[in-house]
Design a protein around this motif. Sequence first.
Motif, short mmCIF file in Angstrom:
data_model
loop_
_atom_site.label_atom_id
_atom_site.label_comp_id
_atom_site.label_asym_id
_atom_site.label_seq_id
_atom_site.Cartn_x
_atom_site.Cartn_y
_atom_site.Cartn_z
N ALA A 1 -2.46 -4.71 5.36
CA ALA A 1 -3.16 -5.94 5.73
C ALA A 1 -4.50 -5.99 4.98
CB ALA A 1 -3.39 -5.97 7.24
N MET A 2 -5.15 -4.84 4.92
CA MET A 2 -6.45 -4.78 4.24
C MET A 2 -6.29 -5.03 2.74
SD MET A 2 -7.17 -0.67 4.44
CE MET A 2 -6.51 0.49 3.22
N ILE A 3 -5.15 -4.64 2.19
CA ILE A 3 -4.88 -4.86 0.76
C ILE A 3 -4.67 -6.36 0.52
CG2 ILE A 3 -3.38 -4.26 -1.20
CD1 ILE A 3 -4.96 -1.87 0.14
N ALA A 4 -3.90 -6.99 1.40
CA ALA A 4 -3.61 -8.42 1.24
C ALA A 4 -4.89 -9.24 1.39
CB ALA A 4 -2.57 -8.85 2.26
N GLU B 1 0.85 -1.19 0.00
CA GLU B 1 0.00 0.00 0.00
C GLU B 1 0.89 1.25 0.00
OE1 GLU B 1 -3.14 1.38 0.19
OE2 GLU B 1 -2.31 3.27 0.89
N THR B 2 0.74 2.08 -1.05
CA THR B 2 1.50 3.35 -1.11
C THR B 2 0.62 4.45 -1.69
OG1 THR B 2 2.34 2.95 -3.36
CG2 THR B 2 3.71 2.16 -1.56
N SER B 3 -0.70 4.43 -1.38
CA SER B 3 -1.57 5.38 -2.09
C SER B 3 -1.47 6.81 -1.57
CB SER B 3 -3.02 4.91 -2.03
OG SER B 3 -3.50 4.98 -0.72
N CYS B 4 -0.95 6.97 -0.35
CA CYS B 4 -0.84 8.33 0.19
C CYS B 4 0.49 8.48 0.92
CB CYS B 4 -2.05 8.62 1.09
SG CYS B 4 -2.19 10.36 1.51
N ASP B 5 0.47 8.69 2.22
CA ASP B 5 1.74 8.95 2.91
C ASP B 5 2.17 7.82 3.84
OD1 ASP B 5 -0.28 9.40 4.71
OD2 ASP B 5 0.65 11.13 5.65
N GLU B 6 1.59 6.63 3.69
CA GLU B 6 2.05 5.48 4.46
C GLU B 6 2.65 4.48 3.48
OE1 GLU B 6 1.30 6.05 7.59
OE2 GLU B 6 -0.72 6.91 7.69
N THR B 7 3.88 4.01 3.79
CA THR B 7 4.48 2.94 2.99
C THR B 7 4.24 1.66 3.78
OG1 THR B 7 6.23 4.52 2.48
CG2 THR B 7 6.57 2.24 1.78
N ALA B 8 3.44 0.74 3.22
CA ALA B 8 3.03 -0.39 4.04
C ALA B 8 3.11 -1.72 3.29
CB ALA B 8 1.60 -0.18 4.55
N CYS B 9 3.44 -2.76 4.06
CA CYS B 9 3.47 -4.12 3.53
C CYS B 9 2.93 -5.05 4.61
CB CYS B 9 4.89 -4.53 3.14
SG CYS B 9 5.02 -6.21 2.53
N ALA B 10 2.12 -6.02 4.22
CA ALA B 10 1.58 -6.98 5.18
C ALA B 10 1.45 -8.33 4.50
CB ALA B 10 0.23 -6.52 5.71
N ILE B 11 1.41 -9.38 5.30
CA ILE B 11 1.27 -10.73 4.75
C ILE B 11 0.09 -11.41 5.45
CG2 ILE B 11 2.43 -12.93 4.31
CD1 ILE B 11 5.10 -11.40 4.46
N VAL B 12 -0.80 -11.96 4.65
CA VAL B 12 -2.03 -12.58 5.16
C VAL B 12 -2.12 -14.01 4.64
CG1 VAL B 12 -4.54 -12.54 4.89
CG2 VAL B 12 -3.33 -10.43 5.47
N GLN B 13 -2.49 -14.91 5.55
CA GLN B 13 -2.62 -16.31 5.16
C GLN B 13 -4.10 -16.67 5.04
OE1 GLN B 13 -0.55 -18.99 7.76
NE2 GLN B 13 -0.83 -20.74 6.42
N ASP B 14 -4.45 -17.35 3.96
CA ASP B 14 -5.82 -17.83 3.75
C ASP B 14 -6.88 -16.75 3.96
OD1 ASP B 14 -4.72 -20.30 3.14
OD2 ASP B 14 -4.77 -20.93 5.23
N GLY B 15 -6.58 -15.54 3.54
CA GLY B 15 -7.60 -14.49 3.50
C GLY B 15 -7.79 -13.69 4.76
N HIS C 1 -8.74 -1.99 -5.01
CA HIS C 1 -9.34 -0.67 -4.78
C HIS C 1 -9.20 -0.34 -3.29
CE1 HIS C 1 -12.23 2.58 -4.60
NE2 HIS C 1 -12.35 2.55 -5.91
N HIS C 2 -8.62 0.81 -3.00
CA HIS C 2 -8.30 1.20 -1.64
C HIS C 2 -9.53 1.23 -0.72
CE1 HIS C 2 -5.70 3.33 1.26
NE2 HIS C 2 -6.76 4.08 1.53
N ILE C 3 -10.65 1.68 -1.26
CA ILE C 3 -11.86 1.81 -0.43
C ILE C 3 -12.47 0.43 -0.14
CG2 ILE C 3 -14.20 2.80 -0.34
CD1 ILE C 3 -11.83 4.78 -0.09
N GLU C 4 -12.47 -0.42 -1.13
CA GLU C 4 -12.93 -1.79 -0.89
C GLU C 4 -12.06 -2.44 0.20
OE1 GLU C 4 -12.45 -4.74 -4.09
OE2 GLU C 4 -14.36 -5.59 -3.48
N ALA C 5 -10.76 -2.17 0.13
CA ALA C 5 -9.83 -2.74 1.10
C ALA C 5 -10.13 -2.25 2.52
CB ALA C 5 -8.39 -2.41 0.70
N HIS C 6 -10.48 -0.98 2.66
CA HIS C 6 -10.83 -0.48 4.00
C HIS C 6 -11.97 -1.31 4.59
CE1 HIS C 6 -8.34 2.86 5.14
NE2 HIS C 6 -8.51 3.50 3.99
N LEU C 7 -12.98 -1.61 3.78
CA LEU C 7 -14.10 -2.44 4.26
C LEU C 7 -13.60 -3.83 4.68
CD1 LEU C 7 -16.91 -1.71 1.66
CD2 LEU C 7 -16.73 -0.86 3.99
#
Lengths: 333, 208
Positions: A300-303, A7-21, A110-116
Amino acid sequence: MIVLGIETSCDETACAIVQDGRKLLCTVVASQMEEHASYGGVVPELASRRHVELLIPVIRQALSEANLTLQDITAIGVTNRPGLLGALLVGVTSAKALGQALGIPVIPVHHIEAHLYANFITHPEMEFPATALVVSGGHTDLFDVESHGVYRLLGRTRDDAAGEAFDKCARLMGLPYPGGPSIQEAAKSGDPKAIAFPRALMPGTHAFSFSGLKTSVKYALAKPDCPPVPDVAASFQAAVVDVLVRKTIAAAKECGRTTVVLAGGVAANAALKVAMEDACSRRGMRCYIPPPSLCTDNAAMIATTASYHFMHRAIPGLDFAVIPSEPLSSHGI
Amino acid sequence: MILGIDTSGETCYIALIDQANSAVNCTQFNHNRQLIEQLPAYIDTFLAENNATLKDIECLVCGTGPGSFTGVRVGVMYAKTLAFALGKPVIGISSFDAAAYEDISINRAVVCTSKRNEVIAALYPAGSKQSLIGPIDVSTSAWDTWLREHLPGTERIIGQGIDGASLPIGNLALGACLLAEPLLAKGNFSDIDSLIPHYVATSPGGGM
């Protein structure tokens, strides 16, 4: 299935790893907030430059925290819309290079879908349909969500987003950027009934408006008998929370939904959480709000979102674009 | 094999040096502001045409600008992520040095347009791979004086004229790969994390 999100859409540089959703293995967020704070808001070119420096160290840290290597990753998810063009490009470029080098799919999110979808990480029992409020510095969007990937926008702000109102009013009150946390802090010792700020309820619509509230705060502060800043902060916060809760509940009733989902940076506001949960429980509705760390921008929400797409939708090629502005619409998982 | 890319301008340059077989191959395409949409497929096709895959690449080379902020950022981020994912080194080379490398036997100026009434320029004396001065901002009105003062007898201007005209330029990715070869031989790589574009203009955020 192990999905790495970027995730780099604004001012946070982020990475996360999610298993099985839904199982979060690690989430790393490098915030540039302090650097942008001296300008009173996000400087796009500066954000893009910092993403170039921070992204690979952040990915490396995420892998290390999850005790994984790149070879363990099944797919990459990356925010490609909406957001700051230059900032999005850094994450998308890196995600595509990773996917190409590792021979694994890259899923645009989509960033907004990810927030949900952030809600699924902490509330695995959550299911759609629901009425959803995405409320942040850039959005105040109310959706009816019939099922995964089926979104109907009920209404959005006609001027400032709620988070933007927090930022702008914090500046008027002489409180530091970002306005959300600083107003929440100041409001703790204030009286929310000190000033009866107007509530723009926009009857007959699901739209929002916060610019009038901002003007009222400005005039209140200019008055010689203005109460102290904590009272102004508490009264302002109460007005925003009141509008968000009343309009969300009204939308849920109209759509016949019994589940309310909150997401986005402003959903980290404690007063909003208390008020929304209270309003829902009084009406027998379920209310889901992510913990504050998953409300603000994170990967995390993106993953998690990418995991759903990976399981249920066709995988796109590496030729997808970066889109600065695109409303969330149904894609029908 | 060394894979080089340069995305500092409107043309994306790609080059492949196969040291074992002394083979050099290049390609280029005008990305028409759709660089990140097109780049992965161009790389795949180009490698396939040369019977190579990313697994054969021993070193990534990228042009670090100066040039279009967005363009350079894509090239640098792409190359350093490939290097990170493949576990291979990356070498960043100034896009100006790569442009000037085409013919080092003469005095050269490399120019690209910048803000209004300004260009970004660097001067390369005959025989030198490195710039004598620049890349720096030069006012177009002071151009003649500046050039005469720093490198009289400049025989060739590469890139853009001070009027913004497009002047002949070689494959920047090839120039970068050739400049990177001796660095690769010495193990003199760029650090993946600190490899960033060369910004001539300072950020609105103040720092570089």
